[in-house]
Design an enzyme around this catalytic site. Sequence first.
Site, mmCIF file in Angstrom:
data_model
loop_
_atom_site.group_PDB
_atom_site.id
_atom_site.type_symbol
_atom_site.label_atom_id
_atom_site.label_comp_id
_atom_site.label_asym_id
_atom_site.label_seq_id
_atom_site.Cartn_x
_atom_site.Cartn_y
_atom_site.Cartn_z
ATOM 1 N N ASP A 111 0.927 -1.164 0.168
ATOM 2 C CA ASP A 111 0.099 0.012 -0.028
ATOM 3 C C ASP A 111 0.827 1.102 -0.039
ATOM 4 O O ASP A 111 2.096 1.243 0.161
ATOM 5 C CB ASP A 111 -0.840 -0.010 1.169
ATOM 6 C CG ASP A 111 -1.973 1.158 1.191
ATOM 7 O OD1 ASP A 111 -2.331 1.405 0.045
ATOM 8 O OD2 ASP A 111 -2.583 1.404 2.229
ATOM 9 N N GLU A 161 2.564 5.110 -4.126
ATOM 10 C CA GLU A 161 2.586 6.074 -5.257
ATOM 11 C C GLU A 161 3.949 6.674 -5.266
ATOM 12 O O GLU A 161 4.229 7.080 -6.361
ATOM 13 C CB GLU A 161 1.345 6.978 -5.000
ATOM 14 C CG GLU A 161 0.185 6.613 -5.190
ATOM 15 C CD GLU A 161 -0.294 5.571 -3.788
ATOM 16 O OE1 GLU A 161 0.287 5.600 -2.812
ATOM 17 O OE2 GLU A 161 -0.945 4.593 -4.311
ATOM 18 N N ASP A 190 -9.212 3.701 -2.382
ATOM 19 C CA ASP A 190 -10.030 4.077 -1.293
ATOM 20 C C ASP A 190 -11.449 4.680 -1.933
ATOM 21 O O ASP A 190 -11.540 5.811 -2.392
ATOM 22 C CB ASP A 190 -9.398 5.291 -0.416
ATOM 23 C CG ASP A 190 -8.286 4.717 0.380
ATOM 24 O OD1 ASP A 190 -7.918 3.331 0.379
ATOM 25 O OD2 ASP A 190 -7.347 5.194 0.975
#
Length: 755
Positions: free
Chosen positions: A386, A389, A457
């Site tokens: 997770d 980015e 999300d």
Amino acid sequence: MTELTGNATHIAAEENKLIIETYGAKAEISIYGPEIIRIRISKRNAAPRESFAVIREPAALSPCHEEADAITLETGALTLRIDRFPLRFSFFNKNGQLLGADDPRFGTTWQGDRVITYRKLFPGEKFIGLGEKTGNLNRRGSNYVNWNTDAALHTPETDPLYKTFPFFIGIHDGLTYGLFFDNPHKSYFDFGATTDDQMSWFGADGGEMNYYFFGSASVAKILEDYTWLTGRMEMPPLWSLGYQQCRWSYMSAAEVLDVARKLRERQIPADVMYCDIDYMDNYKIFTWNKDTFADPKAMIDELASMGFKLVTIVDPGIKIEEGYLQYDEGIREKFFAAYPNGEEYVASVWPGRCHFPDFYREDVREWWGRSFAALTDPGVAGFWNDMNEPAAWGQNIPWLVQFGKFTLPEVRNAYGLEMSKATYLGTRKLLGNKRPFVLTRAAYSGIQRYSAVWTGDNAATDEHLLLGARLVNSLGLTGLSFIGVDIGGFMGDPTPGLMVRWNSLGPYIPMFRNHSAIMSKNREPWLWGEENERIIRKDIEQRYRLIPYIYACFYQSHTTGMPLARTLAIDHTHLEPVYDPRFQNQFLFGPSLLVAPVVSTVEETEVYLPPGTWYRLSTGERFAGDQVIMAAAPLADLPVFAKAGAIIPMQRVIQSTSFAGDGVLELHVWHGHEPSEFLYYEDDGDSYNYLDSDYYRRLLKFDPESNRIILGQAKGRFASRYREILLLLHGFGTHTPTTFTVKNDRQQILVTITK
Ligand code: GLC
């Protein structure tokens, strides 16, 4: 100032490349296959870049023909015409039809380091692809940016999101082509978002013009070629196809076990429990909280005894804390991304101040991979990547921070890919011959080689339910197949109706995971009232019934790149209603099931049925295709249709894929007037032995003329886990199922259907 690519001044073939020089630039043409041509244009003397995505080398150069003002290059399937004055490229198929071309006025240009190619826009041209992008299926008239972003609180309009796939497919005049712009810088795509449809264009803030043109005549073949170039997924572990229960966070081992027990007590099939960030000691990656997860092995063993696997989250941020192993090692070995003066870059994420591993280096990837022993030793089976980015919470990572041989702006979009690669390679090594399940939020083209993805999300709204379907379908156009959305919506609280509706779509989302954010209402299936629990259970059971079909479809993804969830634009590329915003969320799940996502607030919906005949899965009702029908859509019955001729292997409900079923494979066949087939595939579901023929594969066919079902000879060494095949015929004018036994001598079996 804009520099246009000028006249070709010098042309020469060098090894397997055609080199063309202009006053300020150099172009290299190479052939990767009869239908794949690469164009690389750089400012003179720019060193070639390694690709994060491409795993193939060019073939020999095709014959060139020189004319006064152009050169043509013939691959057998495509013709590339290279105009010299000025340098412009046009691609034709073998019938001489123009598939795609530079805008003759501008072609490839530079503005400082920014490189852009302007392209001819055809009347009526449609564009699909780019992966995880909001907006319509047909991207005509829209423009997009690729810059991997922690897009918490995104809406159905937000751009960019978490992932970058600079690959699209153009559709015009009954023709198709694909274009992959392999450049990890921040990139831009404009699909005719200009007044008067003046052009389309794509480009990046830096690097090279470097694209692969795919000229196949179908979307399916373009995907096959694109995944040949960038790789295909491995067979996923069978358990990862089951229902997955997640939460930010189950706060203790006791809570994880309690939820798992409840799933079993309530007879809701499930295979996977998750630990989100709170299993760690102060969010230190590769640690366990000593109080709340005191004995991870005991917890995982107990889960295993109930037929569950555990997936745990890892984030890239390594907490700055002396005495923490990964921090100390990373500092000692200089494994963290740093400024040019050698000082480590400091971000602030869950653990507070932290450093980011430099995943662009092989030694760092190996170190990261080895560190997973802290998770694999007690028995963790899946690894959720997770925040990659990478998310640095409201801060802009300074552009001079170095990652490998690069600075951030050059390679940010590949950070998630490189992290997932490190996770995959490391855990694969640690797990011996077992398949790791890797899941990631950020990605770049090629990610399918290492990891499944989910769309980040989302929110608990009907709009997000529909957006999720579109994102999954669009990601399927970029080589990915194992894709999930947070069922129920991550942020906020769904109404019971939305929870039920979303779970009814769950069986048809390649990765079926229920997840939700801290502070939001828990999402377990029993929290929505008794009747709703019953419906959700039935939907999860449907998932388990379909697992033999799903697994075989993943085999197709593994061998051809065809995704499991397929926008109708794959099989019905040139039909207008496919792109109608009313129907653009519909998709085929595998080759034969048409799924129409519906919001929770309506009880009927319009469904576009493509040409052919369709049967409502729940009722058996038959519909002629090539029309829009009004379909009943109560919460307990999502509109799903089987295509005439469909051959769908199913099994009886089991509570976990690790439990032995009753040994019966149900083979459902829906009557049709055209011959049909399905490639059945099975293997042990958790090792790599399938790469060495340890599988069980047979071609199943229905021949309407002789009214026969033919089970082709079985190939491979694996003995099927099903002893019997129960044939179930739909729409044949008979309702009596026929049973017969699979012969493990693997001979062909013919069944003639008598009325
Ligand atoms: C991010 C992830 C989400 C996860 C949360 C806590 O928001 O996208 O899935 O639950 O972080 O780790």
